[in-house]
Design a protein around this motif. Structure first.
Motif, PDB file in Angstrom:
ATOM      1  N   UNK A  18       0.834  -1.192   0.000  1.00 46.14           N
ATOM      2  CA  UNK A  18       0.000   0.000   0.000  1.00 46.14           C
ATOM      3  C   UNK A  18       0.870   1.244   0.000  1.00 46.14           C
ATOM      4  N   UNK A  19       0.337   2.283  -0.607  1.00 40.64           N
ATOM      5  CA  UNK A  19       0.999   3.584  -0.614  1.00 40.64           C
ATOM      6  C   UNK A  19       0.507   4.393   0.577  1.00 40.64           C
ATOM      7  N   UNK A  20       1.409   5.098   1.233  1.00 36.45           N
ATOM      8  CA  UNK A  20       1.043   5.982   2.326  1.00 36.45           C
ATOM      9  C   UNK A  20       0.892   7.405   1.832  1.00 36.45           C
ATOM     10  N   UNK A  21       0.242   8.236   2.626  1.00 32.37           N
ATOM     11  CA  UNK A  21      -0.018   9.632   2.246  1.00 32.37           C
ATOM     12  C   UNK A  21       1.262  10.382   1.905  1.00 32.37           C
ATOM     13  N   UNK A  22       2.333  10.091   2.597  1.00 35.45           N
ATOM     14  CA  UNK A  22       3.594  10.794   2.345  1.00 35.45           C
ATOM     15  C   UNK A  22       4.195  10.443   0.986  1.00 35.45           C
ATOM     16  N   UNK A  23       3.654   9.412   0.356  1.00 34.82           N
ATOM     17  CA  UNK A  23       4.200   8.974  -0.929  1.00 34.82           C
ATOM     18  C   UNK A  23       3.463   9.537  -2.138  1.00 34.82           C
ATOM     19  N   UNK A  24       2.636  10.546  -1.932  1.00 34.19           N
ATOM     20  CA  UNK A  24       1.930  11.171  -3.054  1.00 34.19           C
ATOM     21  C   UNK A  24       2.896  11.605  -4.163  1.00 34.19           C
ATOM     22  N   UNK A  25       4.073  12.186  -3.840  1.00 28.85           N
ATOM     23  CA  UNK A  25       4.996  12.558  -4.926  1.00 28.85           C
ATOM     24  C   UNK A  25       5.447  11.373  -5.776  1.00 28.85           C
ATOM     25  N   UNK A  26       5.533  10.185  -5.181  1.00 33.40           N
ATOM     26  CA  UNK A  26       5.903   8.990  -5.928  1.00 33.40           C
ATOM     27  C   UNK A  26       4.848   8.664  -6.984  1.00 33.40           C
ATOM     28  N   UNK A  27       3.570   8.790  -6.603  1.00 30.55           N
ATOM     29  CA  UNK A  27       2.483   8.550  -7.559  1.00 30.55           C
ATOM     30  C   UNK A  27       2.465   9.625  -8.640  1.00 30.55           C
ATOM     31  N   UNK A  28       2.673  10.878  -8.259  1.00 38.12           N
ATOM     32  CA  UNK A  28       2.728  11.975  -9.240  1.00 38.12           C
ATOM     33  C   UNK A  28       3.811  11.689 -10.280  1.00 38.12           C
ATOM     34  N   UNK A  29       4.998  11.277  -9.828  1.00 36.91           N
ATOM     35  CA  UNK A  29       6.109  11.005 -10.742  1.00 36.91           C
ATOM     36  C   UNK A  29       5.802   9.818 -11.652  1.00 36.91           C
ATOM     37  N   UNK A  30       5.174   8.784 -11.105  1.00 35.18           N
ATOM     38  CA  UNK A  30       4.817   7.613 -11.919  1.00 35.18           C
ATOM     39  C   UNK A  30       3.857   8.022 -13.039  1.00 35.18           C
ATOM     40  N   UNK A  31       2.815   8.767 -12.700  1.00 29.74           N
ATOM     41  CA  UNK A  31       1.828   9.191 -13.707  1.00 29.74           C
ATOM     42  C   UNK A  31       2.488  10.088 -14.752  1.00 29.74           C
ATOM     43  N   UNK A  32       3.354  10.992 -14.314  1.00 31.20           N
ATOM     44  CA  UNK A  32       4.032  11.901 -15.246  1.00 31.20           C
ATOM     45  C   UNK A  32       4.921  11.140 -16.224  1.00 31.20           C
ATOM     46  N   UNK A  33       5.486  10.012 -15.788  1.00 27.80           N
ATOM     47  CA  UNK A  33       6.395   9.244 -16.638  1.00 27.80           C
ATOM     48  C   UNK A  33       5.668   8.372 -17.666  1.00 27.80           C
ATOM     49  N   UNK A  34       4.349   8.179 -17.510  1.00 27.42           N
ATOM     50  CA  UNK A  34       3.593   7.393 -18.482  1.00 27.42           C
ATOM     51  C   UNK A  34       3.530   8.132 -19.819  1.00 27.42           C
ATOM     52  N   UNK A  35       3.430   7.388 -20.903  1.00 33.58           N
ATOM     53  CA  UNK A  35       3.230   8.022 -22.196  1.00 33.58           C
ATOM     54  C   UNK A  35       1.845   8.659 -22.221  1.00 33.58           C
ATOM     55  N   UNK A  36       1.610   9.629 -23.109  1.00 33.85           N
ATOM     56  CA  UNK A  36       0.268  10.213 -23.208  1.00 33.85           C
ATOM     57  C   UNK A  36      -0.811   9.151 -23.445  1.00 33.85           C
ATOM     58  N   UNK A  37      -0.516   8.132 -24.242  1.00 30.84           N
ATOM     59  CA  UNK A  37      -1.508   7.072 -24.498  1.00 30.84           C
ATOM     60  C   UNK A  37      -1.817   6.293 -23.219  1.00 30.84           C
ATOM     61  N   UNK A  38      -0.817   5.997 -22.424  1.00 25.16           N
ATOM     62  CA  UNK A  38      -1.045   5.262 -21.174  1.00 25.16           C
ATOM     63  C   UNK A  38      -1.800   6.114 -20.163  1.00 25.16           C
ATOM     64  N   UNK A  39      -1.482   7.408 -20.079  1.00 21.61           N
ATOM     65  CA  UNK A  39      -2.245   8.296 -19.184  1.00 21.61           C
ATOM     66  C   UNK A  39      -3.694   8.389 -19.651  1.00 21.61           C
ATOM     67  N   UNK A  40      -3.899   8.448 -20.965  1.00 22.27           N
ATOM     68  CA  UNK A  40      -5.256   8.504 -21.521  1.00 22.27           C
ATOM     69  C   UNK A  40      -6.037   7.244 -21.114  1.00 22.27           C
ATOM     70  N   UNK A  41      -5.395   6.092 -21.220  1.00 22.37           N
ATOM     71  CA  UNK A  41      -6.050   4.834 -20.831  1.00 22.37           C
ATOM     72  C   UNK A  41      -6.317   4.792 -19.338  1.00 22.37           C
ATOM     73  N   UNK A  42      -5.370   5.243 -18.521  1.00 29.82           N
ATOM     74  CA  UNK A  42      -5.527   5.184 -17.064  1.00 29.82           C
ATOM     75  C   UNK A  42      -6.660   6.077 -16.577  1.00 29.82           C
ATOM     76  N   UNK A  43      -6.773   7.298 -17.142  1.00 25.56           N
ATOM     77  CA  UNK A  43      -7.751   8.272 -16.656  1.00 25.56           C
ATOM     78  C   UNK A  43      -8.943   8.443 -17.598  1.00 25.56           C
ATOM     79  N   UNK A  44      -9.035   7.581 -18.615  1.00 25.11           N
ATOM     80  CA  UNK A  44     -10.161   7.573 -19.561  1.00 25.11           C
ATOM     81  C   UNK A  44     -10.331   8.913 -20.267  1.00 25.11           C
ATOM     82  N   UNK A  45      -9.230   9.579 -20.494  1.00 26.01           N
ATOM     83  CA  UNK A  45      -9.289  10.858 -21.182  1.00 26.01           C
ATOM     84  C   UNK A  45      -7.971  11.594 -21.121  1.00 26.01           C
ATOM     85  N   UNK A  46      -8.011  12.863 -21.468  1.00 28.82           N
ATOM     86  CA  UNK A  46      -6.823  13.685 -21.620  1.00 28.82           C
ATOM     87  C   UNK A  46      -6.283  14.270 -20.333  1.00 28.82           C
TER      88      UNK A  46
END
Length: 179
Positions: A18-46
């Protein structure tokens, strides 16, 4: 952080925890590193990025939990996948996930879904999600994991996925839990 699970992959040992609250920057960095197509698939949009406040809501908001899929590379742990689960009041849990582009196709998504399903059992009877019709990898993963697919009532571009919890999720991997 709760119980960690370890899955042996061809590319190394995957740690699911599990991710803890203090690890929010880790999730931000992971999402930022995804390709635009993968982010589109993950969030169902732009979505181009998420803020730390948005990541915190995904990690530690009311009725949610998030898992990280981590591998050790070069002596450091790197996030290669994430899954979020949100609980409804009707015995349903909704999930979403992403896997780093370079790590797709190695079983990380399957391991995340299996771990998420086991952890959701105490609070939910069904696991639900929605996926874009063109997201073939996620649809194949969902089929292997025992989800049924149907039309989304919310958006004709989406496929609604559902599976009962408390039944085994096929992963093809042996999971090892450590405290």
């Amino acid at each position: 952080m709760g119980v960690a699970e370890h899955v042996a992959l061809a590319a190394g040992l995957l740690t699911l925890r599990t991710l803890g609250a203090a690890e929010a920057p880790l999730l931000v960095a992971h999402i930022a590193a995804l390709t635009p197509a993968s982010r589109h698939s993950r969030f169902l949009g732009g979505v181009n990025r998420i803020t730390e406040a948005e990541a915190l809501r995904l990690i530690a908001g009311p009725g949610v939990f998030a898992l990280a899929g981590l591998v050790e590379t070069g002596g450091e742990m790197m996030m290669v996948g994430e899954a979020v689960c949100a609980f409804g009041s009707n015995g349903r849990a909704e999930f979403a996930l992403s896997v780093a582009d370079a790590w797709q196709g190695q079983g990380i998504g399957r391991a995340l879904v299996a771990s998420l399903a086991r952890r959701a059992v105490p609070r939910a009877r069904f696991l639900h999600g929605e996926v874009l019709q063109g997201n073939r990898r996620m649809l194949a993963l969902a089929e292997r994991a025992g989800f049924s697919a149907g039309f989304s009532r919310n958006d004709p571009r989406l496929v609604a996925l559902s599976r009962p919890l408390g039944t085994a999720v096929a992963t093809g991997y042996a999971l090892h839990q450590v405290a």
